[in-house]
Write an enzyme that holds these catalytic residues in place. Structure first.
Site, PDB file in Angstrom:
ATOM      1  N   GLY A 199      48.942  50.895  20.144  1.00  0.00           N
ATOM      2  CA  GLY A 199      48.813  52.117  19.349  1.00  0.00           C
ATOM      3  C   GLY A 199      49.360  52.032  17.935  1.00  0.00           C
ATOM      4  O   GLY A 199      49.747  53.048  17.363  1.00  0.00           O
ATOM      5  N   SER A 200      49.373  50.824  17.349  1.00  0.00           N
ATOM      6  CA  SER A 200      49.871  50.746  15.960  1.00  0.00           C
ATOM      7  C   SER A 200      48.916  51.466  15.007  1.00  0.00           C
ATOM      8  O   SER A 200      49.349  52.102  14.050  1.00  0.00           O
ATOM      9  CB  SER A 200      50.093  49.297  15.531  1.00  0.00           C
ATOM     10  OG  SER A 200      48.867  48.630  15.350  1.00  0.00           O
ATOM     11  N   HIS A 247      37.326  47.808  14.207  1.00  0.00           N
ATOM     12  CA  HIS A 247      37.044  46.576  14.937  1.00  0.00           C
ATOM     13  C   HIS A 247      37.582  45.389  14.131  1.00  0.00           C
ATOM     14  O   HIS A 247      37.363  45.312  12.920  1.00  0.00           O
ATOM     15  CB  HIS A 247      35.524  46.435  15.140  1.00  0.00           C
ATOM     16  CG  HIS A 247      35.154  45.221  15.919  1.00  0.00           C
ATOM     17  ND1 HIS A 247      35.292  45.155  17.295  1.00  0.00           N
ATOM     18  CD2 HIS A 247      34.676  44.018  15.523  1.00  0.00           C
ATOM     19  CE1 HIS A 247      34.919  43.951  17.699  1.00  0.00           C
ATOM     20  NE2 HIS A 247      34.527  43.250  16.653  1.00  0.00           N
ATOM     21  N   GLU A 270      44.068  46.552   8.742  1.00  0.00           N
ATOM     22  CA  GLU A 270      43.492  47.662   9.518  1.00  0.00           C
ATOM     23  C   GLU A 270      44.215  48.967   9.188  1.00  0.00           C
ATOM     24  O   GLU A 270      43.594  50.029   9.058  1.00  0.00           O
ATOM     25  CB  GLU A 270      43.615  47.390  11.025  1.00  0.00           C
ATOM     26  CG  GLU A 270      42.720  46.280  11.525  1.00  0.00           C
ATOM     27  CD  GLU A 270      42.803  46.109  13.047  1.00  0.00           C
ATOM     28  OE1 GLU A 270      43.015  47.097  13.768  1.00  0.00           O
ATOM     29  OE2 GLU A 270      42.659  44.966  13.507  1.00  0.00           O
TER      30      GLU A 270
HETATM   31  C1  GRF Z   1      43.227  46.388  16.788  1.00  0.00           C
HETATM   32  O1  GRF Z   1      43.104  45.076  16.319  1.00  0.00           O
HETATM   33  C2  GRF Z   1      41.892  47.053  16.790  1.00  0.00           C
HETATM   34  O2  GRF Z   1      41.077  46.672  15.738  1.00  0.00           O
HETATM   35  C3  GRF Z   1      41.322  46.537  18.083  1.00  0.00           C
HETATM   36  O3  GRF Z   1      42.411  46.553  18.979  1.00  0.00           O
HETATM   37  C4  GRF Z   1      43.624  46.421  18.257  1.00  0.00           C
HETATM   38  C5  GRF Z   1      44.463  47.602  18.603  1.00  0.00           C
HETATM   39  O4  GRF Z   1      45.726  47.552  18.074  1.00  0.00           O
HETATM   40  N1  GRF Z   1      40.162  47.250  18.474  1.00  0.00           N
HETATM   41  P1  GRF Z   1      46.696  48.807  18.151  1.00  0.00           P
HETATM   42  O5  GRF Z   1      46.721  49.278  19.604  1.00  0.00           O
HETATM   43  O6  GRF Z   1      46.179  49.865  17.237  1.00  0.00           O
HETATM   44  O7  GRF Z   1      48.036  48.276  17.729  1.00  0.00           O
END
Ligand code: GRF
Length: 194
Positions: A20-21, A114, A179
């Site tokens: 959930g970052s 993604h 991201e």
């Molecule tokens: C991220 O790399 C997202 O792009 C992918 O899964 C990962 C999730 O990371 N779909 P987080 O749970 O938001 O830390």
């Protein structure tokens, strides 16, 4: 696409399955004055998803849905989101594929992040595959969700150069930093561009 009305922010649900970052980052973004969204609902398909803790920390409603029976889970989610007046769904590391029927119910209202430069490397293990194929770049993409996996209209992308001796872990960490910048930017792009 929906627009924010006056000072009312768009009620948003974030779907997670893990750390959930991105969720945490979106919550922080939502609290900024210029953010068009508020995070009002956290949904997970996994009871032990670490990210659920942000519900408690930030006092946001959270719920776990059992996907053993996928169609029942989706039916329950749809009514729950309607009751809570949710108008935008942000997928953030959510590991279930939503059905065409579900997507139709929230047309143009579901977005996803993604970890690849789509249309390259749809699906799982994107960084491992990119390194194995000796790509020069990886990156991340925010896109609308349609009924085909990781295939909806692209909103924004960010390239990340793959270094010499890059490991899957180091690339994952560096892309994740991007991201966290890209997701808020993409949301601003959707709701504030004319
Ligand atoms: C991220 O790399 C997202 O792009 C992918 O899964 C990962 C999730 O990371 N779909 P987080 O749970 O938001 O830390």
């Amino acid at each position: 696409m929906i627009k924010s009305i006056g000072s009312n922010k768009i009620k948003t649900a974030v779907f997670i399955s893990g750390t959930g970052s991105n969720l945490k980052n979106l919550i922080k973004f939502s609290k900024q004055k210029n953010s068009p969204i508020s995070i009002d609902y956290i949904l997970s398909n996994k009871r032990d998803a670490k990210g659920l803790s942000f519900g408690k920390i930030f006092k946001i409603k959270k719920k776990v849905f059992d996907f053993t029976k996928h169609s029942t889970a989706e039916k329950n989610i749809i009514s729950e989101l309607k009751i809570n007046d949710i108008n935008l769904i942000c997928l953030a590391g959510f590991m279930k594929v939503l059905s065409a029927n579900f997507i139709k119910k929230f047309k143009h209202k579901i977005i996803n992040i993604h970890p690849s430069l789509l249309p390259d490397y749809r699906g799982l293990n994107t960084h491992k595959r990119a390194i194995k194929n000796k790509e020069k770049y990886s990156g991340c993409t925010v896109h609308f969700v349609n009924s085909k996996l990781d295939s909806g209209k692209i909103i924004l992308q960010k390239k990340v150069r793959i270094k010499k001796n890059e490991t899957f872990k180091s690339l994952e960490e560096r892309v994740l930093i991007q991201e966290h910048k890209l997701y808020p930017k993409a949301i601003l792009k959707i709701f504030t561009s004319p």
